[in-house]
Structures are given as structure tokens and as C-alpha cells.
Scaffold this motif. Structure first.
Motif, PDB file in Angstrom:
ATOM      1  N   PRO A  46      -2.585 -35.380 -55.964  1.00  0.00           N
ATOM      2  CA  PRO A  46      -1.455 -35.112 -55.895  1.00  0.00           C
ATOM      3  C   PRO A  46      -1.197 -33.762 -56.848  1.00  0.00           C
ATOM      4  N   ALA A  47      -0.109 -33.071 -56.310  1.00  0.00           N
ATOM      5  CA  ALA A  47       0.151 -31.830 -57.110  1.00  0.00           C
ATOM      6  C   ALA A  47       0.503 -32.010 -58.494  1.00  0.00           C
ATOM      7  N   THR A  48      -0.104 -31.388 -59.374  1.00  0.00           N
ATOM      8  CA  THR A  48       0.346 -31.551 -60.909  1.00  0.00           C
ATOM      9  C   THR A  48       0.744 -30.225 -61.343  1.00  0.00           C
ATOM     10  N   ASP A  49       1.242 -29.104 -60.609  1.00  0.00           N
ATOM     11  CA  ASP A  49       1.594 -27.765 -61.337  1.00  0.00           C
ATOM     12  C   ASP A  49       3.101 -28.176 -61.665  1.00  0.00           C
ATOM     13  N   TYR A  50       3.493 -27.342 -62.411  1.00  0.00           N
ATOM     14  CA  TYR A  50       4.632 -27.276 -63.057  1.00  0.00           C
ATOM     15  C   TYR A  50       4.678 -25.975 -64.005  1.00  0.00           C
ATOM     16  N   THR A  51       6.147 -25.425 -64.112  1.00  0.00           N
ATOM     17  CA  THR A  51       6.421 -24.162 -64.860  1.00  0.00           C
ATOM     18  C   THR A  51       6.916 -24.786 -66.292  1.00  0.00           C
TER      19      THR A  51
END
Length: 298
Positions: free
Chosen positions: A196-201
Motif C-alpha cells: 500500500p502507498a505510505t507517502d505523505y507530506t
């Protein structure tokens, strides 16, 4: 733990049936206590379109003509539901059909008029609003107008799914999540795992009120907190409500639901606190004091 078949498919291209996967999980050491067929108790319930709806004089009933596709285009069914209307797409349990709980539907007269089945509510199909929007409305389940007459109702409302109830032993904490089981499924099928995507800002905004202290590191070696702002509480998207419901949790709000979703997905326990409602923004992890009492959230 309960793991939906449909959720596993998000991480692995599964090319076997749920029953075959159950056997493979047993083969690699996982006890599947139960494989639950969500729509297994339902048979011969299809999408019906009410083409004619006439009140039956002297009763609370409406006599309807229902188009059920290949099952018949002019089936007469009586209903006492107050929300029925001409043009409505709704579940039709035909003569000889079965509903959850083993309920059998047979053609029979109602108030002296032949009725060849029953039009259904969401509750009668075992649904709630989290599994399918509008399922808890009093009366018939109002389906979208693009649903095709005669389509099995399981395909329309998402009951064409299975739940694996898996007994995970204490030494396999890595499998106490949907992703953890998916990793095992990928291995046993020889398929790649889609993470799953775990990217964040991350912004530069901080809040000095927030502090975390761990006073019992032998019991809790690590506790992490993160400050999040500009949150608008509200309902969660339909797909998230459904995933939580399949795992046995009711939707509460988007803020609460996302913490439960992440816990189920990757096995990381989470909780959200509203800083404006707390007496203190200090999180202290410690043992209880002698004689101490607490009031739980529920």
C-alpha cells in the motif's frame, strides 16, 4: 481475525477460488476457523424493476408488476412497503428463493391477490448502511437506476465476497493484519505483493502543547504521536465503511475510521485525540496506580 477476500485481492493477484485459498492457507500453517460466504444464504434474489404499481383497494398493499430480466418481465408481487414506486429498482425474492436465516419465499395469495415473491429491504438481505448505502432505510432497498433486471443481488450490493476467519498464533504477530496475511498469500501463490502507498507530506507546523512520556518502557518500549491539523470530521467514503464492516467494525467518522482502517490493514494500533477537548495534551504511558479507577471511552 477476519480477512475479506476482496481486500486481499488489492495486494495480490489471486487466481484461485476462496475455497482453494483456504486449503493453501491450511497447508502453510494457518488455521482458517471459518470461510464465510457473505451471500451464501441468499438464492434466487435478483434486481427487479417495478413497471406498474397499483394500490390494492381496502388494504395497505400495492400490487406491482416487476421486470426481473430472464426470470420474467411481468411478475406480480404484492408489497406493504410504503416507499415502493413505479420505476423503482429493488431486490426481488422470487418464488422458491431463500433469504438469510433460512427464510423461504413461496408464491402465495396476499389479501386475496396472488403474489409471486417478495420485494426486499436491506435488513432482510442482512445489510446495514456500512455495507450498502440506504440499507437501513425503513422500506424497500432503492437500488441505482442503472442496475440490470435479473442480476443476482449479491453482485449488486457486494455480497459476492468471502471472509476468512483465521486463527493467528501469538508467534505470528506479523500476520495480525490484512497485509500480513496477504504477504503469506503472495508467497504460497508465487505472486508479487503490492504494498500500500505510505507517502505523505509533512508540514513545518508544530504544537508545543503535545508531549509524550513513556514511564513503563518494559511494557511499552515505543509510543509515537503526530500532530495533524485542518481536519474536517465527517462520514468516511463508502469503500472504507465497507472494508471496516466486513471486518466487524461499524463506521464512526472519517477521523476514527482511518485509525481503525490502518490498524486492520498493516497491524499498527492507532488512536486519534482531539486536542481541543482534552484537559492536557500530555500523553503519559504508565502502569496504573494502586486503587486507581478510570472511565473508559464507551
Amino acid at each position: 481475525m477476519k480477512v475479506p477476500f476482496s481486500w486481499l485481492k488489492q495486494y495480490v493477484d489471486i487466481d484461485v477460488t476462496a475455497q482453494e485459498l483456504e486449503d493453501k492457507l491450511f497447508g502453510c500453517g494457518f488455521e482458517v476457523e471459518e470461510l464465510i460466504d457473505l451471500g451464501g444464504e441468499i438464492s434466487k434474489v435478483v434486481v427487479g424493476v417495478v413497471t406498474e404499481c397499483v394500490p390494492q383497494e381496502g388494504t395497505h398493499l400495492h400490487i406491482c408488476k416487476v421486470d426481473c430480466g430472464e426470470y420474467g418481465h411481468d411478475i406480480q408481487i404484492s408489497t406493504g412497503a410504503s416507499n415502493v414506486y413505479e420505476g423503482m429498482h429493488t431486490p426481488a425474492a422470487l418464488d422458491g428463493s431463500t433469504l438469510p436465516g433460512g427464510i423461504k419465499i413461496k408464491a402465495k395469495p396476499l389479501m386475496g391477490v396472488e403474489s409471486n415473491g417478495m420485494l426486499c429491504s436491506g435488513e432482510e438481505l442482512g445489510l446495514n448502511d456500512d455495507l450498502y448505502p440506504g440499507a437501513e432505510v425503513y422500506g424497500l432497498l432503492d437500488l441505482p437506476k442503472d442496475t440490470v433486471p435479473g442480476t443476482p443481488i449479491q453482485e449488486v450490493v457486494g455480497l459476492d465476497d468471502y471472509i476468512f476467519d483465521i486463527s493467528v498464533t501469538a508467534n505470528r504477530a506479523d500476520c495480525q493484519s490484512v497485509l500480513g496475511i496477504a504477504r503469506e498469500v503472495a508467497a504460497v501463490l508465487g505472486k508479487p505483493l503490492k504494498m500500500p502507498a505510505t507517502d505523505y507530506t509533512v508540514s513545518d507546523t508544530t504544537d508545543d502543547r503535545l508531549s509524550i512520556t513513556v514511564e513503563a518502557p518494559d511494557l511499552c518500549p515505543r509510543y509515537i504521536g503526530h500532530y495533524v491539523r485542518n481536519i474536517t470530521p465527517g462520514p468516511s467514503p463508502r469503500w472504507m465503511k465497507r472494508q471496516l464492516a466486513l471486518c466487524g467494525l461499524r463506521s464512526i467518522s472519517n477521523v476514527v475510521d482511518i485509525t481503525n482502517y490502518v490498524m486492520l490493514e498493516i497491524g499498527q494500533p492507532m488512536h486519534a485525540f482531539d486536542m481541543d477537548t482534552l484537559e492536557s495534551c500530555q500523553i503519559i504511558v504508565r502502569r496504573a496506580k494502586d486503587g486507581e479507577e478510570i472511565t473508559t471511552l464507551d
